[in-house]
Motif scaffolding. Sequence first.
Motif, PDB file in Angstrom:
ATOM      1  N   GLY A 146       0.796  -1.224   0.000  1.00 26.25           N
ATOM      2  CA  GLY A 146       0.000   0.000   0.000  1.00 26.25           C
ATOM      3  C   GLY A 146       0.824   1.268   0.000  1.00 26.25           C
ATOM      4  O   GLY A 146       0.323   2.340   0.338  1.00 26.25           O
ATOM      5  N   TYR A 147       2.101   1.164  -0.405  1.00 22.66           N
ATOM      6  CA  TYR A 147       2.952   2.354  -0.497  1.00 22.66           C
ATOM      7  C   TYR A 147       2.842   2.921  -1.912  1.00 22.66           C
ATOM      8  O   TYR A 147       3.033   2.195  -2.889  1.00 22.66           O
ATOM      9  N   PRO A 148       2.569   4.214  -2.040  1.00 20.41           N
ATOM     10  CA  PRO A 148       2.328   4.785  -3.372  1.00 20.41           C
ATOM     11  C   PRO A 148       3.591   4.987  -4.182  1.00 20.41           C
ATOM     12  O   PRO A 148       4.692   5.102  -3.639  1.00 20.41           O
ATOM     13  N   ARG A 149       3.381   5.043  -5.478  1.00 21.50           N
ATOM     14  CA  ARG A 149       4.442   5.479  -6.378  1.00 21.50           C
ATOM     15  C   ARG A 149       4.758   6.938  -6.050  1.00 21.50           C
ATOM     16  O   ARG A 149       3.866   7.754  -5.861  1.00 21.50           O
ATOM     17  N   LEU A 150       6.043   7.265  -6.002  1.00 19.56           N
ATOM     18  CA  LEU A 150       6.470   8.654  -5.792  1.00 19.56           C
ATOM     19  C   LEU A 150       7.114   9.236  -7.039  1.00 19.56           C
ATOM     20  O   LEU A 150       7.113  10.458  -7.214  1.00 19.56           O
ATOM     21  N   GLY A 151       7.679   8.393  -7.884  1.00 18.61           N
ATOM     22  CA  GLY A 151       8.370   8.875  -9.076  1.00 18.61           C
ATOM     23  C   GLY A 151       7.444   9.655  -9.984  1.00 18.61           C
ATOM     24  O   GLY A 151       6.461   9.112 -10.475  1.00 18.61           O
ATOM     25  N   GLY A 152       7.742  10.948 -10.193  1.00 22.22           N
ATOM     26  CA  GLY A 152       6.951  11.795 -11.069  1.00 22.22           C
ATOM     27  C   GLY A 152       5.947  12.668 -10.346  1.00 22.22           C
ATOM     28  O   GLY A 152       5.379  13.584 -10.948  1.00 22.22           O
ATOM     29  N   GLN A 153       5.721  12.408  -9.053  1.00 23.66           N
ATOM     30  CA  GLN A 153       4.737  13.193  -8.310  1.00 23.66           C
ATOM     31  C   GLN A 153       5.167  14.652  -8.181  1.00 23.66           C
ATOM     32  O   GLN A 153       6.360  14.949  -8.151  1.00 23.66           O
ATOM     33  N   ASN A 154       4.199  15.559  -8.101  1.00 23.93           N
ATOM     34  CA  ASN A 154       4.509  16.984  -7.967  1.00 23.93           C
ATOM     35  C   ASN A 154       5.309  17.256  -6.694  1.00 23.93           C
ATOM     36  O   ASN A 154       4.916  16.827  -5.606  1.00 23.93           O
ATOM     37  N   ALA A 155       6.404  17.992  -6.829  1.00 23.67           N
ATOM     38  CA  ALA A 155       7.255  18.300  -5.678  1.00 23.67           C
ATOM     39  C   ALA A 155       6.500  19.086  -4.613  1.00 23.67           C
ATOM     40  O   ALA A 155       6.667  18.840  -3.417  1.00 23.67           O
ATOM     41  N   ASP A 156       5.672  20.033  -5.032  1.00 23.39           N
ATOM     42  CA  ASP A 156       4.904  20.832  -4.065  1.00 23.39           C
ATOM     43  C   ASP A 156       3.971  19.951  -3.247  1.00 23.39           C
ATOM     44  O   ASP A 156       3.797  20.162  -2.042  1.00 23.39           O
ATOM     45  N   TYR A 157       3.374  18.980  -3.903  1.00 25.31           N
ATOM     46  CA  TYR A 157       2.459  18.081  -3.192  1.00 25.31           C
ATOM     47  C   TYR A 157       3.226  17.197  -2.206  1.00 25.31           C
ATOM     48  O   TYR A 157       2.797  17.012  -1.063  1.00 25.31           O
ATOM     49  N   VAL A 158       4.349  16.640  -2.638  1.00 24.67           N
ATOM     50  CA  VAL A 158       5.147  15.782  -1.744  1.00 24.67           C
ATOM     51  C   VAL A 158       5.624  16.590  -0.541  1.00 24.67           C
ATOM     52  O   VAL A 158       5.568  16.123   0.607  1.00 24.67           O
ATOM     53  N   THR A 159       6.064  17.819  -0.794  1.00 27.30           N
ATOM     54  CA  THR A 159       6.489  18.699   0.304  1.00 27.30           C
ATOM     55  C   THR A 159       5.353  18.917   1.294  1.00 27.30           C
ATOM     56  O   THR A 159       5.529  18.781   2.518  1.00 27.30           O
ATOM     57  N   LYS A 160       4.188  19.235   0.774  1.00 25.39           N
ATOM     58  CA  LYS A 160       3.008  19.485   1.617  1.00 25.39           C
ATOM     59  C   LYS A 160       2.658  18.264   2.465  1.00 25.39           C
ATOM     60  O   LYS A 160       2.339  18.381   3.649  1.00 25.39           O
ATOM     61  N   GLN A 161       2.726  17.066   1.869  1.00 26.79           N
ATOM     62  CA  GLN A 161       2.369  15.851   2.599  1.00 26.79           C
ATOM     63  C   GLN A 161       3.410  15.488   3.656  1.00 26.79           C
ATOM     64  O   GLN A 161       3.052  15.065   4.769  1.00 26.79           O
ATOM     65  N   LEU A 162       4.679  15.646   3.339  1.00 25.68           N
ATOM     66  CA  LEU A 162       5.715  15.362   4.338  1.00 25.68           C
ATOM     67  C   LEU A 162       5.603  16.328   5.520  1.00 25.68           C
ATOM     68  O   LEU A 162       5.768  15.933   6.676  1.00 25.68           O
ATOM     69  N   GLN A 163       5.284  17.576   5.240  1.00 24.68           N
ATOM     70  CA  GLN A 163       5.073  18.545   6.324  1.00 24.68           C
ATOM     71  C   GLN A 163       3.842  18.182   7.152  1.00 24.68           C
ATOM     72  O   GLN A 163       3.843  18.320   8.375  1.00 24.68           O
ATOM     73  N   ALA A 164       2.803  17.701   6.477  1.00 24.55           N
ATOM     74  CA  ALA A 164       1.582  17.301   7.182  1.00 24.55           C
ATOM     75  C   ALA A 164       1.830  16.081   8.068  1.00 24.55           C
ATOM     76  O   ALA A 164       1.313  16.002   9.194  1.00 24.55           O
TER      77      ALA A 164
END
Length: 202
Positions: A146-164
């Motif tokens: 259940g771990y999502p693909r990260l390759g290609g994901q928007n950097a702003d979104y990944v940043t937002k989720q890691l901060q969350a």
Amino acid sequence: MKKLIAGVVLGVSLTAMAHGAGDPQAGEQNAAVCAGCHGQGGQKPIMGAYPKLSGLGEKYLHNQLVAIQSGDRAIPEMTGLLDGKSDQELQDLAAYFDGQDMVVSQADPDLIDQGAALYRGGNMASGVPACAGCHNPKGLGNEPGGYPRLGGQNADYVTKQLQAYRDGTRAAGANAAIMMDVAAKLTDAEIKAVANYVSGLN
């Protein structure tokens, strides 16, 4: 003959399990409303803070849709959009988006080395594990886990989720505790670097 029939039934069952429980064609019929924010096929969101949904993994996508529908994962922009949808409809949406190709973003070359080091090797000094351990060395994710693909994901979104995850505002889901523990050890600079790296990971 009975053994042959049993073998065929088992083979079909395993194939169905491998491909998930959703019907991509049925999901496509319900995905039009999603395109307004996430783009056609979930490939090109209108804002960098919105996630790409394409190819993330059917199990992960379904789990997130369930969490959003129940309110366990609060996303104001999605309020009411999943109301009344059955679990099968959520499975179908997950299957549809998982079947779409991920469009890889362009990473900032100045941050790639730092991001790559963190993604591949973690940070032993602060106890951050390598992202690749759960999300695949190529960023393809881990469907059974259940771990999502990260390759290609928007950097702003990944940043937002890691901060969350770090501040505890994203705490829902089977793997949330793991991500909260990891994110708690990340600095702002590390989050920015690894988010940038995965955005261009192909």
